[in-house]
Design a protein around this motif. Structure first.
Motif, PDB file in Angstrom:
ATOM      1  N   ILE A  64      61.783  16.471  -0.278  1.00 55.88           N
ATOM      2  CA  ILE A  64      61.818  16.666   1.186  1.00 55.88           C
ATOM      3  C   ILE A  64      61.746  15.303   1.893  1.00 55.88           C
ATOM      4  O   ILE A  64      62.457  15.053   2.866  1.00 55.88           O
ATOM      5  N   GLU A  65      60.899  14.431   1.374  1.00 56.12           N
ATOM      6  CA  GLU A  65      60.762  13.103   1.972  1.00 56.12           C
ATOM      7  C   GLU A  65      62.096  12.360   1.914  1.00 56.12           C
ATOM      8  O   GLU A  65      62.541  11.775   2.894  1.00 56.12           O
ATOM      9  N   LYS A  66      62.750  12.428   0.756  1.00 54.51           N
ATOM     10  CA  LYS A  66      64.031  11.718   0.588  1.00 54.51           C
ATOM     11  C   LYS A  66      65.127  12.338   1.457  1.00 54.51           C
ATOM     12  O   LYS A  66      65.858  11.629   2.149  1.00 54.51           O
ATOM     13  N   ALA A  67      65.199  13.670   1.469  1.00 55.67           N
ATOM     14  CA  ALA A  67      66.312  14.328   2.151  1.00 55.67           C
ATOM     15  C   ALA A  67      66.117  14.442   3.667  1.00 55.67           C
ATOM     16  O   ALA A  67      67.095  14.421   4.407  1.00 55.67           O
ATOM     17  N   HIS A  68      64.867  14.576   4.125  1.00 57.96           N
ATOM     18  CA  HIS A  68      64.657  14.893   5.543  1.00 57.96           C
ATOM     19  C   HIS A  68      63.762  13.925   6.306  1.00 57.96           C
ATOM     20  O   HIS A  68      63.649  14.021   7.523  1.00 57.96           O
ATOM     21  N   ARG A  69      63.054  13.048   5.623  1.00 60.48           N
ATOM     22  CA  ARG A  69      62.053  12.246   6.345  1.00 60.48           C
ATOM     23  C   ARG A  69      62.268  10.736   6.217  1.00 60.48           C
ATOM     24  O   ARG A  69      61.399   9.963   6.579  1.00 60.48           O
ATOM     25  N   GLY A  70      63.375  10.358   5.612  1.00 58.53           N
ATOM     26  CA  GLY A  70      63.694   8.927   5.585  1.00 58.53           C
ATOM     27  C   GLY A  70      63.155   8.147   4.391  1.00 58.53           C
ATOM     28  O   GLY A  70      63.258   6.927   4.344  1.00 58.53           O
ATOM     29  N   GLY A  71      62.530   8.843   3.429  1.00 57.14           N
ATOM     30  CA  GLY A  71      62.091   8.167   2.205  1.00 57.14           C
ATOM     31  C   GLY A  71      61.069   7.062   2.432  1.00 57.14           C
ATOM     32  O   GLY A  71      61.203   5.961   1.901  1.00 57.14           O
ATOM     33  N   ARG A  72      60.019   7.358   3.215  1.00 55.21           N
ATOM     34  CA  ARG A  72      59.012   6.331   3.520  1.00 55.21           C
ATOM     35  C   ARG A  72      58.165   6.038   2.273  1.00 55.21           C
ATOM     36  O   ARG A  72      57.634   6.953   1.661  1.00 55.21           O
ATOM     37  N   SER A  73      58.030   4.751   1.962  1.00 48.61           N
ATOM     38  CA  SER A  73      57.373   4.405   0.694  1.00 48.61           C
ATOM     39  C   SER A  73      55.898   4.791   0.694  1.00 48.61           C
ATOM     40  O   SER A  73      55.352   5.170  -0.342  1.00 48.61           O
ATOM     41  N   TYR A  74      55.226   4.727   1.857  1.00 51.46           N
ATOM     42  CA  TYR A  74      53.791   5.075   1.841  1.00 51.46           C
ATOM     43  C   TYR A  74      53.596   6.558   1.548  1.00 51.46           C
ATOM     44  O   TYR A  74      52.598   6.945   0.934  1.00 51.46           O
ATOM     45  N   ARG A  75      54.590   7.391   1.906  1.00 52.75           N
ATOM     46  CA  ARG A  75      54.471   8.820   1.591  1.00 52.75           C
ATOM     47  C   ARG A  75      54.660   9.050   0.085  1.00 52.75           C
ATOM     48  O   ARG A  75      53.919   9.800  -0.537  1.00 52.75           O
ATOM     49  N   TYR A  76      55.682   8.382  -0.488  1.00 53.27           N
ATOM     50  CA  TYR A  76      55.868   8.504  -1.943  1.00 53.27           C
ATOM     51  C   TYR A  76      54.587   8.111  -2.681  1.00 53.27           C
ATOM     52  O   TYR A  76      54.187   8.744  -3.648  1.00 53.27           O
TER      53      TYR A  76
END
Ligand SMILES: [Zn+2]
Length: 292
Positions: free
Chosen positions: A13-25
């Motif tokens: 979801i982070e990659k597809a919809h939220r811009g792939g923010r590294s702190y979230r990963y």
């Protein structure tokens, strides 16, 4: 019987919809590692319902879950809710997801949970589509009203068989409890975060069947921002009114602070199995069959 399940889609979801923010990963990686190590310490095996795209884009996550001996289940291919799909789309989506997860995990995928419990009165045909894809166990029915969907006319909240046009699945509906005459969930997601531990604990003790479900994001303490109208509508496919966005905001934030500790306490105080083990323990010859 208590069943432990997780729905895993965060990295995708982070990659597809939220811009792939590294702190979230990083948050997902840390919470995931903490959780899976804790399950090892407690010698617990869970069912992890993973989106198929996770197998494609983040195969190391699926491999790690399978490698620790947990069951890999299917949580759709791209976290699209089933009430937004027609039969042909669901068939293709499920086949793609199962293939991606089986290729990476080396396990046969037999268990399924629809995103947001989205098997409802309007898409009962999903039972035949899932059976056609080789799914045997389903945990997608929320037998009460909820803000998105739910299946309020579904007549039971314990394991049963569901049958539609000749196809049958073994069903693990969500368990419910009654508060002030209203049926509510208690064993996962926002309900688990919101309800005090003593109430969850007592309900689990008093019922013979409980199925717990968590997303990693339920267990991460973070101040989620109010979604923009465009983001909300793209993700939920619902009008992004201020009211809808505010409800989602409140549900995403409430109780995340101590949810992880609450979960670990729960896992220490009760015995849990995954769906694979539960399947062998249930006498399927005597359960109710519900014709949808
Ligand atoms: Zn999900």
């Amino acid at each position: 019987m208590n069943i432990l399940t997780f729905d895993i889609e965060e990295w995708y979801i982070e990659k597809a919809h939220r811009g792939g923010r590294s702190y979230r990963y990083k948050q997902f990686d840390e919470t995931f590692t903490k959780l899976i190590d804790e399950l090892d310490r407690l010698q617990l095996k869970a069912t992890f319902f993973c989106v198929g795209q996770l197998g494609k884009d983040f195969p190391e996550i699926v491999k790690k879950i399978a490698g620790r001996g947990h069951e890999i289940g299917c949580h759709s291919n791209m976290h699209t809710w089933l009430d937004k799909m027609d039969e042909a789309t669901l068939l293709q989506d499920t086949k793609d997801a199962i293939k991606a997860l089986e290729d990476v995990s080396g396990q046969k995928v037999l268990s399924y949970r629809a995103p947001a419990f989205s098997i409802t009165e309007n898409n009962k045909w999903a039972v035949s589509s899932l059976a056609e894809c080789g799914i045997e166990n389903d945990a997608s029915i929320f037998p009460a009203t909820r803000d998105f969907g739910g299946y309020p006319s579904f007549p039971c909240d314990v394991p049963c068989k569901v049958s539609f046009e000749g196809a049958t699945l073994k069903e693990y509906p969500l368990g419910l409890t009654t508060v002030l005459g209203k049926k509510i969930a208690y064993s996962g997601g926002g309900y688990f975060r919101l309800i005090p531990y003593w109430f969850v604990n007592r309900t689990i003790e008093n019922r013979e069947y409980n199925i717990c479900y968590f997303h990693l994001s339920d267990l991460i303490q973070e101040e989620h921002k109010l979604m923009s109208k465009a983001d909300y509508e793209e993700y939920f496919k619902q009008p992004g009114t201020l009211k809808n966005r505010f409800i989602r905001y409140a549900k995403s934030n409430v109780g995340t602070g101590d949810a992880y500790c609450k979960l670990v306490r729960l896992l220490k105080e009760h015995a849990f199995v995954n769906i694979q083990v539960a399947d062998k323990e249930i006498d399927w010859g005597i359960v109710q069959t519900i014709n949808l």
